[in-house]
Structures are given as structure tokens and as C-alpha cells.
Motif scaffolding. Structure first.
Motif, PDB file in Angstrom:
ATOM      1  N   LEU A  76      43.302  45.050  34.115  1.00 42.52           N
ATOM      2  CA  LEU A  76      42.730  43.751  33.736  1.00 42.52           C
ATOM      3  C   LEU A  76      42.610  42.828  34.942  1.00 42.52           C
ATOM      4  O   LEU A  76      41.499  42.496  35.367  1.00 42.52           O
ATOM      5  N   VAL A  77      43.727  42.409  35.508  1.00 40.13           N
ATOM      6  CA  VAL A  77      43.700  41.401  36.568  1.00 40.13           C
ATOM      7  C   VAL A  77      42.980  41.919  37.813  1.00 40.13           C
ATOM      8  O   VAL A  77      42.107  41.244  38.376  1.00 40.13           O
ATOM      9  N   ALA A  78      43.328  43.129  38.256  1.00 40.78           N
ATOM     10  CA  ALA A  78      42.696  43.662  39.474  1.00 40.78           C
ATOM     11  C   ALA A  78      41.213  43.925  39.267  1.00 40.78           C
ATOM     12  O   ALA A  78      40.391  43.636  40.145  1.00 40.78           O
ATOM     13  N   GLU A  98      35.783  30.638  43.316  1.00 44.77           N
ATOM     14  CA  GLU A  98      36.573  31.835  43.620  1.00 44.77           C
ATOM     15  C   GLU A  98      38.041  31.480  43.794  1.00 44.77           C
ATOM     16  O   GLU A  98      38.932  32.175  43.286  1.00 44.77           O
ATOM     17  N   HIS A  99      38.320  30.393  44.506  1.00 40.07           N
ATOM     18  CA  HIS A  99      39.711  29.981  44.714  1.00 40.07           C
ATOM     19  C   HIS A  99      40.379  29.612  43.388  1.00 40.07           C
ATOM     20  O   HIS A  99      41.544  29.961  43.151  1.00 40.07           O
ATOM     21  N   ALA A 100      39.651  28.895  42.525  1.00 38.82           N
ATOM     22  CA  ALA A 100      40.216  28.493  41.232  1.00 38.82           C
ATOM     23  C   ALA A 100      40.536  29.716  40.374  1.00 38.82           C
ATOM     24  O   ALA A 100      41.602  29.797  39.749  1.00 38.82           O
ATOM     25  N   ALA A 101      39.622  30.682  40.361  1.00 37.56           N
ATOM     26  CA  ALA A 101      39.842  31.896  39.573  1.00 37.56           C
ATOM     27  C   ALA A 101      41.021  32.692  40.121  1.00 37.56           C
ATOM     28  O   ALA A 101      41.856  33.204  39.356  1.00 37.56           O
ATOM     29  N   THR A 102      41.101  32.797  41.434  1.00 37.39           N
ATOM     30  CA  THR A 102      42.201  33.539  42.050  1.00 37.39           C
ATOM     31  C   THR A 102      43.537  32.884  41.740  1.00 37.39           C
ATOM     32  O   THR A 102      44.540  33.567  41.472  1.00 37.39           O
ATOM     33  N   HIS A 103      43.566  31.572  41.765  1.00 36.48           N
ATOM     34  CA  HIS A 103      44.814  30.865  41.437  1.00 36.48           C
ATOM     35  C   HIS A 103      45.243  31.165  40.007  1.00 36.48           C
ATOM     36  O   HIS A 103      46.441  31.383  39.750  1.00 36.48           O
ATOM     37  N   VAL A 104      44.291  31.207  39.080  1.00 30.78           N
ATOM     38  CA  VAL A 104      44.629  31.536  37.700  1.00 30.78           C
ATOM     39  C   VAL A 104      45.254  32.923  37.625  1.00 30.78           C
ATOM     40  O   VAL A 104      46.302  33.126  36.996  1.00 30.78           O
ATOM     41  N   SER A 105      44.638  33.900  38.288  1.00 32.51           N
ATOM     42  CA  SER A 105      45.173  35.258  38.240  1.00 32.51           C
ATOM     43  C   SER A 105      46.542  35.347  38.909  1.00 32.51           C
ATOM     44  O   SER A 105      47.406  36.110  38.463  1.00 32.51           O
ATOM     45  N   GLU A 106      46.752  34.586  39.973  1.00 35.19           N
ATOM     46  CA  GLU A 106      48.078  34.565  40.591  1.00 35.19           C
ATOM     47  C   GLU A 106      49.132  34.081  39.605  1.00 35.19           C
ATOM     48  O   GLU A 106      50.239  34.632  39.539  1.00 35.19           O
ATOM     49  N   TRP A 134      45.177  37.391  54.825  1.00 35.13           N
ATOM     50  CA  TRP A 134      45.661  36.327  53.949  1.00 35.13           C
ATOM     51  C   TRP A 134      45.381  36.583  52.477  1.00 35.13           C
ATOM     52  O   TRP A 134      45.698  35.760  51.637  1.00 35.13           O
ATOM     53  N   HIS A 135      44.760  37.709  52.149  1.00 38.97           N
ATOM     54  CA  HIS A 135      44.495  38.043  50.754  1.00 38.97           C
ATOM     55  C   HIS A 135      45.735  38.721  50.178  1.00 38.97           C
ATOM     56  O   HIS A 135      46.025  39.877  50.508  1.00 38.97           O
ATOM     57  N   ALA A 136      46.467  38.023  49.345  1.00 37.12           N
ATOM     58  CA  ALA A 136      47.767  38.533  48.898  1.00 37.12           C
ATOM     59  C   ALA A 136      47.834  38.876  47.415  1.00 37.12           C
ATOM     60  O   ALA A 136      48.837  39.434  46.969  1.00 37.12           O
ATOM     61  N   LEU A 137      46.779  38.595  46.632  1.00 36.90           N
ATOM     62  CA  LEU A 137      46.858  38.843  45.200  1.00 36.90           C
ATOM     63  C   LEU A 137      47.017  40.330  44.905  1.00 36.90           C
ATOM     64  O   LEU A 137      47.842  40.725  44.071  1.00 36.90           O
ATOM     65  N   ALA A 139      48.331  42.599  46.749  1.00 39.32           N
ATOM     66  CA  ALA A 139      49.695  42.983  47.119  1.00 39.32           C
ATOM     67  C   ALA A 139      50.693  42.519  46.061  1.00 39.32           C
ATOM     68  O   ALA A 139      51.647  43.231  45.733  1.00 39.32           O
ATOM     69  N   ARG A 140      50.474  41.345  45.533  1.00 39.70           N
ATOM     70  CA  ARG A 140      51.375  40.812  44.502  1.00 39.70           C
ATOM     71  C   ARG A 140      51.345  41.679  43.247  1.00 39.70           C
ATOM     72  O   ARG A 140      52.382  41.884  42.587  1.00 39.70           O
ATOM     73  N   ILE A 141      50.172  42.209  42.935  1.00 39.55           N
ATOM     74  CA  ILE A 141      50.053  43.119  41.792  1.00 39.55           C
ATOM     75  C   ILE A 141      50.863  44.387  42.047  1.00 39.55           C
ATOM     76  O   ILE A 141      51.582  44.875  41.166  1.00 39.55           O
ATOM     77  N   VAL A 142      50.771  44.915  43.261  1.00 40.66           N
ATOM     78  CA  VAL A 142      51.542  46.109  43.617  1.00 40.66           C
ATOM     79  C   VAL A 142      53.036  45.832  43.477  1.00 40.66           C
ATOM     80  O   VAL A 142      53.788  46.665  42.959  1.00 40.66           O
ATOM     81  N   VAL A 143      53.467  44.668  43.926  1.00 35.89           N
ATOM     82  CA  VAL A 143      54.888  44.304  43.822  1.00 35.89           C
ATOM     83  C   VAL A 143      55.381  44.469  42.391  1.00 35.89           C
ATOM     84  O   VAL A 143      56.422  45.104  42.139  1.00 35.89           O
ATOM     85  N   GLU A 144      54.647  43.906  41.450  1.00 36.32           N
ATOM     86  CA  GLU A 144      55.132  43.908  40.068  1.00 36.32           C
ATOM     87  C   GLU A 144      55.037  45.270  39.414  1.00 36.32           C
ATOM     88  O   GLU A 144      55.908  45.640  38.607  1.00 36.32           O
TER      89      GLU A 144
END
Length: 361
Positions: A76-78, A98-106, A134-137, A139-144
Motif C-alpha cells: 500500500l504505502v510503497a 509531493e511533500h505533503a503526500a510524503t509527510h502523510v505516508s511517513e 535524503w529520501h528516507a521513506l 528506508a523507514r518502511i524497510v525498518v518496520e
């Protein structure tokens, strides 16, 4: 037969049998908790409206219906984030959207993380983004996902300097490093980070499109494995994963040349700016593109694969098209080639990239 409103989910078929409810969050033809195309579209609509509450309800609803952390974050998120990137690239969305959408997914990732209770019994892994990335979303998905698979995960965040990563490895002695790289232009830096991990005796699982289609450039810079998704990262960690013995930098064609090209980055940026003379409000943008171009050229020489620079040039041309002026890229390539005549590999790769752009639809 009773008439019902057009949007009534209990309306009947012409033969009088009830129609099934339309798929929604946590419900679909693939079973409870599975992510369907309808769910993805609903989630994208939330991102379009920057509606955090609704997006979170969709994600947590999938968990409540039996979906796994990987189902929600990978399927879903990715998937939605890739579409966000395409909408920005095509000019349908602004950078602000794009920034607003990315923040929501974060924030959705944070909400999913808060709903899980990992066991941390499989070992310790460290995840870092390549220096300059600087694109970390992703990576954050991988973390979880990896955390949900039973690992203790330390996320060092975006743009981690090599020396800080090495210091942390010596302090903590993790079982593996997960390294995220989104842009191929960062591949030289990724290689330095992989080499530092190898020197410390820690295996590296690489991830992200920066390592090329199907991860073809990951082994070229010394990684022990590559995964396309967070699920792949968890799978690779579950199997035998040994750090390659440290024998020094991976040999490559034109090894000295790629270093020489990198040393010319600042000069090349200034040469291109003088040649194309961009408007004052675009100087920083064009300078950044040239710097990335030089990094991509160096990476191409480093791994000896002309396709890296060709694909980078095609992608960057699309970005410039969306902002009027794709012809700028050909000028950049031409100026760099003229300035690097003493470096045959660089000139050849730049020539190939220009030729590929000339045949671009």
C-alpha cells in the motif's frame, strides 16, 4: 425486487441475488487484510487531499482485518509513494503536493509501527541511507518490516557520513547493515560505505533503485545481497549472509579516472553555468543537476556500465521537460565532454548518453 440507491452495497443482481460489497480497506477479493487496487486508489485519494486521518484509518483497518505489516507498508504505502513520484515527475503534482503526500505516508508508517510488538529475538541490524541521500521513506518502511520479522533495528536516518557509520559499527557490532540508495548518482558513495562495512566485517544488504535494475550494481560495489522490497530485505536477513573478506577496494576499469572526474565536479558545474547562463532563479537548480550528472558519470566509470549514465540522462531529461528545457541536459553533457578530453572513459560515456537522448521519443 426492491429498488435500492445506486451506492447501496447491498443492492441486488438482476436475478435477485445480493451483490457482494465492493472491496474496501481490509476487505477484497484476495481475502481479509489484503491490499486491492481499490484500496490503493482510496489511499492515493487521501494523499491527494493530504488527509492524514483517513489515510491512517485505511492502513490500520488493514491491520485490524488481518493484514501484515509488510502487506500495509509494501503493498500500500510503497506502491502509492511510487505513484506520488510519477505524478511529480510528470508535472501533475507540484513539489508542495509531493511533500505533503510524503509527510502523510511517513505518519502512516509511524502509526503502523505503533500497532506492532516486535520480538527483537533474531539479532541486531543497522539501516542507513547513503551519504547525500535524503529520501528516507523507503528506508523507514524497510525498518518496520524487518522489525516485524523479529529483528532489532537501529535506523541511522538519511545521509549518513561514512565515518559515522563505521564508528557506530565498531561501537555496537551489528549482525548486518541495510543500506538504502535511491539515486544511481550516489553509487560511488554507496560503494565507499559498503567497503567500510566490509572492512569492519559486517555484511551489507543493499536496497533501492540506486543500485540499478534488479540490483545489478550492488555486487559491483561489494554488497553481499540486494533486495527490491522490504520483504526481500527480511528474507535475505533470514538466510546465510556472510561479509565478503576485506581485500581492499573492488577493482574496476578506470578506477583512477572516476576519482579524477569527481575532483573536477566544482569546475564542471561552473563551466556549465557559464555556458547555459540560466535565469537567476534557476542557478541553484541547474547547478544541482550538473553536480548529480558528474556523480552519475563517476559511478558509471566506477562500475564500467554505460547504462547507468544513459538511464540517469533519460530520467533527468524527463524532469527538465516537466520544467521546460530538456535541451539543457544535452548542453551539460557536451560541456562536460569538452572539459574531460583527457579522460577517455568519461568522454565515451558522455557520448553514449548524448546519443541516447538524441533518439529519445
Amino acid at each position: 425486487m426492491t429498488r435500492t440507491a445506486p451506492d447501496d452495497p447491498t443492492r441486488e443482481e438482476p436475478d435477485g441475488t445480493p451483490r457482494p460489497a465492493p472491496p474496501g480497506p481490509g476487505r477484497g477479493p484476495d481475502g481479509p487484510g489484503r491490499v486491492t487496487p481499490e484500496v490503493v486508489r482510496a489511499y492515493l485519494d487521501c494523499l491527494d487531499r493530504a488527509d492524514l486521518a483517513a489515510a491512517t484509518r485505511i492502513a490500520t483497518g488493514l491491520l485490524d482485518a488481518g493484514g501484515s505489516v509488510a502487506d500495509v507498508l509494501v503493498d500500500l504505502v510503497a506502491v502509492a509513494q511510487r505513484e506520488v513520484g510519477m505524478r511529480w515527475l510528470s508535472g501533475r503534482w507540484s513539489i508542495a503536493q509531493e511533500h505533503a503526500a510524503t509527510h502523510v505516508s511517513e505518519q502512516v508508517v509511524e502509526a503502523v509501527a505503533a500497532r506492532t510488538t516486535p520480538t527483537d529475538d533474531r539479532g541486531h541490524v543497522v539501516l542507513a541511507c547513503v551519504e547525500g541521500e535524503w529520501h528516507a521513506l523507503a528506508a523507514r518502511i524497510v525498518v518496520e518490516v524487518v522489525r516485524a520479522a523479529g529483528w532489532r533495528v537501529t535506523f541511522l536516518g538519511a545521509s549518513v557520513p561514512v565515518r559515522h557509520l563505521v564508528s557506530y559499527l565498531h561501537q555496537t557490532g551489528p549482525d548486518a547493515v541495510l543500506l538504502s540508495c535511491v539515486q544511481p548518482s550516489r553509487l560511488v558513495r554507496a560503494g565507499r560505505m559498503v567497503e567500510a562495512c566490509r572492512a569492519a566485517g559486517v555484511p551489507v544488504v543493499a536496497g533501492g533503485p540506486g543500485f540499478g535494475p534488479d540490483g545489478r550494481w550492488a555486487t559491483a560495489v561489494g554488497a553481499a545481497g540486494w533486495g527490491a522490497t522490504a520483504r526481500d530485505a527480511a528474507r535475505l536477513l533470514a538466510g546465510p549472509l556472510l561479509a565478503a573478506p576485506h581485500t581492499g577496494p573492488v577493482p574496476t576499469v578506470g578506477a583512477d579516472e572516476y576519482v579524477a572526474v569527481l575532483r573536477r565536479r566544482r569546475d564542471l558545474v561552473q563551466l556549465v553555468l557559464r555556458e547555459v547562463a540560466p535565469a537567476a532563479d534557476r542557478v541553484e537548480e541547474i547547478a544541482g543537476v550538473v553536480a548529480q550528472l558528474v556523480d552519475a558519470l563517476a559511478a558509471t566509470i566506477r562500475i564500467d556500465d554505460p547504462q547507468l549514465l544513459v538511464e540517469f540522462a533519460r530520467w533527468q531529461a524527463e524532469v527538465l521537460d516537466a520544467r521546460e528545457g530538456a535541451r539543457l541536459l544535452d548542453s551539460m553533457l557536451r560541456v562536460c565532454a569538452a572539459a574531460l578530453t583527457e579522460h577517455p572513459h568519461a568522454v565515451d560515456h558522455l557520448r553514449r548518453a548524448r546519443a541516447a537522448l538524441a533518439t529519445r521519443p
